[in-house]
Design an enzyme around this catalytic site. Structure first.
Site, PDB file in Angstrom:
ATOM      1  N   ALA A   1       3.682  -6.430  -6.643  1.00  0.00           N
ATOM      2  CA  ALA A   1       2.674  -7.234  -5.940  1.00  0.00           C
ATOM      3  C   ALA A   1       1.402  -6.440  -5.651  1.00  0.00           C
ATOM      4  O   ALA A   1       0.288  -6.846  -6.020  1.00  0.00           O
ATOM      5  CB  ALA A   1       3.281  -7.763  -4.640  1.00  0.00           C
TER       6      ALA A   1
ATOM      7  N   CYS B   1      10.608 -12.788  -4.178  1.00  0.00           N
ATOM      8  CA  CYS B   1      11.007 -13.732  -3.130  1.00  0.00           C
ATOM      9  C   CYS B   1      11.836 -14.890  -3.704  1.00  0.00           C
ATOM     10  O   CYS B   1      12.590 -15.545  -2.987  1.00  0.00           O
ATOM     11  CB  CYS B   1       9.771 -14.270  -2.425  1.00  0.00           C
TER      12      CYS B   1
ATOM     13  N   THR C   1       3.821   2.114  -4.651  1.00  0.00           N
ATOM     14  CA  THR C   1       5.194   2.465  -5.047  1.00  0.00           C
ATOM     15  C   THR C   1       6.255   1.632  -4.327  1.00  0.00           C
ATOM     16  O   THR C   1       7.453   1.787  -4.591  1.00  0.00           O
ATOM     17  CB  THR C   1       5.447   3.969  -4.788  1.00  0.00           C
ATOM     18  N   GLY C   2       5.833   0.792  -3.379  1.00  0.00           N
ATOM     19  CA  GLY C   2       6.758  -0.179  -2.793  1.00  0.00           C
ATOM     20  C   GLY C   2       7.853   0.437  -1.942  1.00  0.00           C
ATOM     21  O   GLY C   2       7.681   1.486  -1.306  1.00  0.00           O
TER      22      GLY C   2
ATOM     23  N   SER D   1      -4.728   9.834   3.763  1.00  0.00           N
ATOM     24  CA  SER D   1      -5.379  11.031   4.334  1.00  0.00           C
ATOM     25  C   SER D   1      -6.019  11.881   3.232  1.00  0.00           C
ATOM     26  O   SER D   1      -6.737  12.822   3.515  1.00  0.00           O
ATOM     27  CB  SER D   1      -4.352  11.857   5.108  1.00  0.00           C
TER      28      SER D   1
ATOM     29  N   TYR E   1      -5.660   5.977  -2.536  1.00  0.00           N
ATOM     30  CA  TYR E   1      -5.448   4.783  -1.712  1.00  0.00           C
ATOM     31  C   TYR E   1      -3.965   4.403  -1.789  1.00  0.00           C
ATOM     32  O   TYR E   1      -3.248   4.844  -2.693  1.00  0.00           O
ATOM     33  CB  TYR E   1      -6.290   3.620  -2.238  1.00  0.00           C
TER      34      TYR E   1
ATOM     35  N   GLY F   1       0.692  -2.133  -0.012  1.00  0.00           N
ATOM     36  CA  GLY F   1       1.981  -2.801  -0.217  1.00  0.00           C
ATOM     37  C   GLY F   1       3.088  -2.224   0.650  1.00  0.00           C
ATOM     38  O   GLY F   1       2.851  -1.665   1.717  1.00  0.00           O
TER      39      GLY F   1
HETATM   40  C1  LIG Z   1      15.199 -10.911  -2.332  1.00  0.00           C
HETATM   41  C2  LIG Z   1      13.823 -10.735  -1.762  1.00  0.00           C
HETATM   42  C3  LIG Z   1      13.195 -11.805  -1.157  1.00  0.00           C
HETATM   43  C4  LIG Z   1      11.923 -11.645  -0.614  1.00  0.00           C
HETATM   44  N1  LIG Z   1      11.333 -12.722  -0.017  1.00  0.00           N
HETATM   45  C5  LIG Z   1      10.082 -12.578   0.504  1.00  0.00           C
HETATM   46  C6  LIG Z   1       9.430 -13.686   1.093  1.00  0.00           C
HETATM   47  O1  LIG Z   1       9.973 -14.790   1.138  1.00  0.00           O
HETATM   48  N2  LIG Z   1       8.193 -13.505   1.605  1.00  0.00           N
HETATM   49  C7  LIG Z   1       7.548 -12.286   1.545  1.00  0.00           C
HETATM   50  O2  LIG Z   1       6.402 -12.179   1.984  1.00  0.00           O
HETATM   51  N3  LIG Z   1       8.147 -11.217   0.969  1.00  0.00           N
HETATM   52  C8  LIG Z   1       9.386 -11.336   0.467  1.00  0.00           C
HETATM   53  N4  LIG Z   1       9.990 -10.255  -0.124  1.00  0.00           N
HETATM   54  C9  LIG Z   1       9.306  -8.937  -0.118  1.00  0.00           C
HETATM   55  C10 LIG Z   1       8.381  -8.761  -1.316  1.00  0.00           C
HETATM   56  O3  LIG Z   1       9.078  -8.989  -2.494  1.00  0.00           O
HETATM   57  C11 LIG Z   1       7.830  -7.344  -1.275  1.00  0.00           C
HETATM   58  O4  LIG Z   1       7.138  -7.185  -0.056  1.00  0.00           O
HETATM   59  C12 LIG Z   1       6.888  -7.066  -2.423  1.00  0.00           C
HETATM   60  O5  LIG Z   1       7.572  -7.068  -3.626  1.00  0.00           O
HETATM   61  C13 LIG Z   1       6.233  -5.699  -2.245  1.00  0.00           C
HETATM   62  O6  LIG Z   1       5.446  -5.422  -3.341  1.00  0.00           O
HETATM   63  P1  LIG Z   1       4.972  -3.937  -3.670  1.00  0.00           P
HETATM   64  O7  LIG Z   1       4.174  -4.027  -4.924  1.00  0.00           O
HETATM   65  O8  LIG Z   1       4.345  -3.314  -2.499  1.00  0.00           O
HETATM   66  O9  LIG Z   1       6.314  -3.106  -3.872  1.00  0.00           O
HETATM   67  P2  LIG Z   1       7.540  -3.277  -4.859  1.00  0.00           P
HETATM   68  O10 LIG Z   1       7.841  -4.688  -5.126  1.00  0.00           O
HETATM   69  O11 LIG Z   1       8.626  -2.430  -4.274  1.00  0.00           O
HETATM   70  O12 LIG Z   1       7.038  -2.616  -6.206  1.00  0.00           O
HETATM   71  C14 LIG Z   1       6.801  -1.239  -6.300  1.00  0.00           C
HETATM   72  C15 LIG Z   1       6.982  -0.816  -7.745  1.00  0.00           C
HETATM   73  O13 LIG Z   1       6.625   0.540  -7.842  1.00  0.00           O
HETATM   74  C16 LIG Z   1       7.445   1.145  -8.817  1.00  0.00           C
HETATM   75  N5  LIG Z   1       7.465   2.600  -8.614  1.00  0.00           N
HETATM   76  C17 LIG Z   1       7.862   3.265  -7.504  1.00  0.00           C
HETATM   77  N6  LIG Z   1       7.767   4.587  -7.685  1.00  0.00           N
HETATM   78  C18 LIG Z   1       7.284   4.772  -8.943  1.00  0.00           C
HETATM   79  C19 LIG Z   1       6.969   5.918  -9.723  1.00  0.00           C
HETATM   80  N7  LIG Z   1       7.120   7.160  -9.237  1.00  0.00           N
HETATM   81  N8  LIG Z   1       6.511   5.743 -10.965  1.00  0.00           N
HETATM   82  C20 LIG Z   1       6.334   4.487 -11.479  1.00  0.00           C
HETATM   83  N9  LIG Z   1       6.628   3.371 -10.793  1.00  0.00           N
HETATM   84  C21 LIG Z   1       7.087   3.510  -9.540  1.00  0.00           C
HETATM   85  C22 LIG Z   1       8.796   0.512  -8.563  1.00  0.00           C
HETATM   86  O14 LIG Z   1       9.600   0.592  -9.730  1.00  0.00           O
HETATM   87  C23 LIG Z   1       8.426  -0.915  -8.214  1.00  0.00           C
HETATM   88  O15 LIG Z   1       8.536  -1.757  -9.331  1.00  0.00           O
HETATM   89  C24 LIG Z   1      11.266 -10.384  -0.695  1.00  0.00           C
HETATM   90  C25 LIG Z   1      11.909  -9.308  -1.305  1.00  0.00           C
HETATM   91  C26 LIG Z   1      13.167  -9.466  -1.842  1.00  0.00           C
HETATM   92  C27 LIG Z   1      13.839  -8.295  -2.488  1.00  0.00           C
END
Ligand SMILES: Cc1cc2nc3c(=O)[nH]c(=O)nc-3n(C[C@H](O)[C@H](O)[C@H](O)COP(=O)(O)OP(=O)(O)OC[C@H]3O[C@@H](n4cnc5c(N)ncnc54)[C@H](O)[C@@H]3O)c2cc1C
Length: 552
Positions: A10, A42, A112-113, A270, A275, A278
């Site tokens: 995301a 989600c 990186t989530g 920092s 930046y 997520g």
């Molecule tokens: C079952 C489920 C239901 C959900 N339902 C909701 C909902 O209803 N409403 C809502 O608002 N949110 C919901 N969420 C939460 C939402 O999915 C997350 O907040 C969102 O996916 C976060 O996005 P992100 O990009 O920050 O992180 P992530 O989705 O965690 O993505 C991060 C990515 O970074 C990659 N990564 C990490 N480290 C490295 C590295 N060193 N090198 C390369 N790649 C790397 C990972 O492989 C990952 O694919 C839900 C989550 C789940 C699991």
């Protein structure tokens, strides 16, 4: 300008797309170690449960889409191993070929989530034990469910992911047991609201075990901390998530008190030119200003966009989160925004708490009751938080409250909202407005409400309290608040002279309205302190359930 992004779900893809909108010249590359990108995490429980038939519907975009539409190069199955901030380089491993190489950045965005927390339970690494974080997890669970046809499932953790999985697996015909370490389900809710979710789960045939942890998982059972045994051909671990901060940590990027990456209001870490956005970042609460960690897709998309904008010279400022959340559990929708009662008390606010029970539209149009719990600051009436549970119309009300709290509304503002009304959609005075009216009357109009817990504390403090059940005799006889006397609404005026005006009086009815009517009569006739029991006998009976449970 070369912008590198780490993570392509995301936040990472939102950042890249916004950066491209701002700059046609920037070179933008995203490294993602997984095989899927930009998916709807989600929606995953609903694919497992069969409501979403096609798993690919959750992954509508592939790297080709981003290349063509945004001229963004997404390299999947590429893991970033380290960052060299002095040289502005990252070290990347191609997970299919094993090749390791370096890439240079002018700006780096960490997206990186987070990952699932897996508690150290004996036997947790097992072919029938899963957590659900990404699309590959989803397909693994689906394959197991279809291939092995498990009859029972244990779900460890009762946050929204655990609850959504409970519903979806139950709908597949499995016997479900939810295990939770705390004494309530849905940890973000106040206990008096969580008990309604728990009751609904039990009504739907889900077993709920609270106050216990899973200590061992065997082939078809889970052993709990009190040595009791839960049948489970399938186990889902849903005990929360932890931010992926290792890369940031390696180069000394500051982490916040929640353990997630600390960013300023412009998503800048920092470290200059780095930046983050997520689920890997800490946010701040827009009511208290304090740091919080609320990893949600809604916020990841928003903060990703800001990081992409600001990395390309823009100045979008983050205004914090209210911790808004919503989920569906069988026939109910549960939503929350702002501070819970527990959080507001912890933060030292002097609060007024009220519950109101109103239908989402007139009963003649099929309206169904929702319960709204609100928390407001007694000092000035500022609305601090709301929790809502009901079958319909909860989503719309919570979003109205989000807007109100975001802009600092006071309870006395709510009745003035010119909300849309026609019978298929709402009641003439919307439940949102009732919340404001009850709270305004309580804080400023000498019509205080009292919660069950506050009433107990009042009695425990030694105050002489008289409780009046204002319902008809039949209702009183079937059940009433302990020590209450029965004076039905219609008889109050006649009996008023029998009441000692100095004594503290509590009135109540079924849901609060008649209790308030009697409160008005008593106060207008000179009875001193009169409180109306918040949402009357309905909330009282839930509270009794809660107390019974805590005694066990
Ligand atoms: C079952 C489920 C239901 C959900 N339902 C909701 C909902 O209803 N409403 C809502 O608002 N949110 C919901 N969420 C939460 C939402 O999915 C997350 O907040 C969102 O996916 C976060 O996005 P992100 O990009 O920050 O992180 P992530 O989705 O965690 O993505 C991060 C990515 O970074 C990659 N990564 C990490 N480290 C490295 C590295 N060193 N090198 C390369 N790649 C790397 C990972 O492989 C990952 O694919 C839900 C989550 C789940 C699991």
């Amino acid at each position: 300008m070369r912008i590198l992004v780490i993570g392509a779900v995301a936040a990472g893809t939102s950042a890249a797309a916004k950066a491209r909108r701002n700059s046609e010249d920037a070179e933008i590359v995203i490294y993602e170690k997984d095989t899927h990108i930009s998916y709807s995490g989600c929606g995953m429980p609903y694919y497992i449960g069969g409501e979403v038939e096609n798993g690919e519907a959750l992954t509508p975009r592939n790297p080709e889409f981003f290349r063509k539409k945004y001229n963004v190069n997404i390299r999947t199955e590429h893991e970033v191993l380290s960052i060299n901030k002095e040289k502005k380089e990252i070290e990347v491993k191609n997970l299919t070929s094993g090749e390791v190489f370096r890439d240079h950045y002018d700006r780096l965005i960490l997206a990186t989530g987070a990952r699932s927390v897996i508690p150290p339970i004996k036997g947790v690494v097992n072919e029938h034990v899963f957590s659900l974080r990404n699309i590959n997890d989803m397909y693994k669970i689906k394959k197991y469910v279809t291939g092995k046809s498990p009859k029972s499932a244990a779900i460890v953790g009762t946050g929204f992911i655990g609850l959504e999985m409970a519903e979806n697996l139950k709908n597949l015909g499995m016997e479900i047991t939810m295990v939770e370490l705390l004494n309530q389900v849905s940890p973000g809710l106040d206990e008096d609201m969580a008990i309604m979710v728990e009751k609904h789960l039990i009504d739907k045939g889900v077993h709920v075990i609270l106050g216990k942890s899973a200590v061992e998982i065997t082939k078809n059972q889970v052993i709990l901390s009190d040595e009791s045994i839960v049948k489970a051909d399938l186990v889902i671990i849903a005990t929360g998530v932890r931010p992926n901060v290792e890369l940031a940590g390696q180069i000394g990027i500051e982490l916040g008190i929640t353990g997630a990456i600390k960013v300023d209001r412009y998503m800048q870490t920092s470290e200059k030119d780095i930046y983050a956005a997520g689920d890997c970042i800490e946010q701040y609460h827009s009511v208290t200003g304090k740091p919080v960690y609320r990893p949600l897709g809604s916020t990841a998309n928003k903060t990703g966009r800001m990081a992409g904008n600001n990395a390309t010279g823009g100045e979008l400022e983050f205004r914090g989160v209210l911790g808004t959340g919503i989920y569906k559990i069988f026939d109910l929708t549960v939503a929350q925004t702002g501070l819970s009662e527990r959080e507001a008390r912890f933060d030292g606010y002097d609060i007024s708490v009220s519950h109101n029970i109103k239908p989402d539209r007139p009963e003649y149009m099929g309206g169904k009751e929702m319960v709204i719990k609100s928390v407001a600051d007694k000092k000035d009436g500022r609305l601090l938080g709301v929790q809502i549970i009901g079958p319909e119309g909860v989503d719309k009300r919570v979003d109205v409250f989000v807007a109100l709290i975001t802009f600092g509304a006071k309870v006395q503002d709510l009745v003035h909202l010119d909300l849309a009304y026609a019978p298929p959609y709402s009641t003439t005075k919307d439940p949102v407005m009732y919340t404001g009216m009850i709270q305004e009357n309580a804080i400023f109009g000498n019509r205080p409400v009292i919660t069950n817990e506050e009433l107990e504390n009042l009695i425990a403090s030694g105050e002489n309290v008289r409780i009046i059940d204002t319902r008809v005799e039949k209702q009183y006889d079937s059940d009433h608040v302990s020590d209450a006397i029965n004076i039905p609404h219609g008889d109050v005026r006649e009996k008023i002279n029998e009441l000692d005006p100095q004594m503290i009086t509590i009135t109540y009815c079924n849901k609060g309205t008649t209790g308030n009517a009697v409160q008005n009569i008593l106060l207008n006739k000179g009875i001193g302190r009169v409180y109306n029991l918040s949402a009357g006998h309905k909330i009282y009976s839930r509270y009794q359930l809660l107390k019974k449970k805590t005694k066990v």
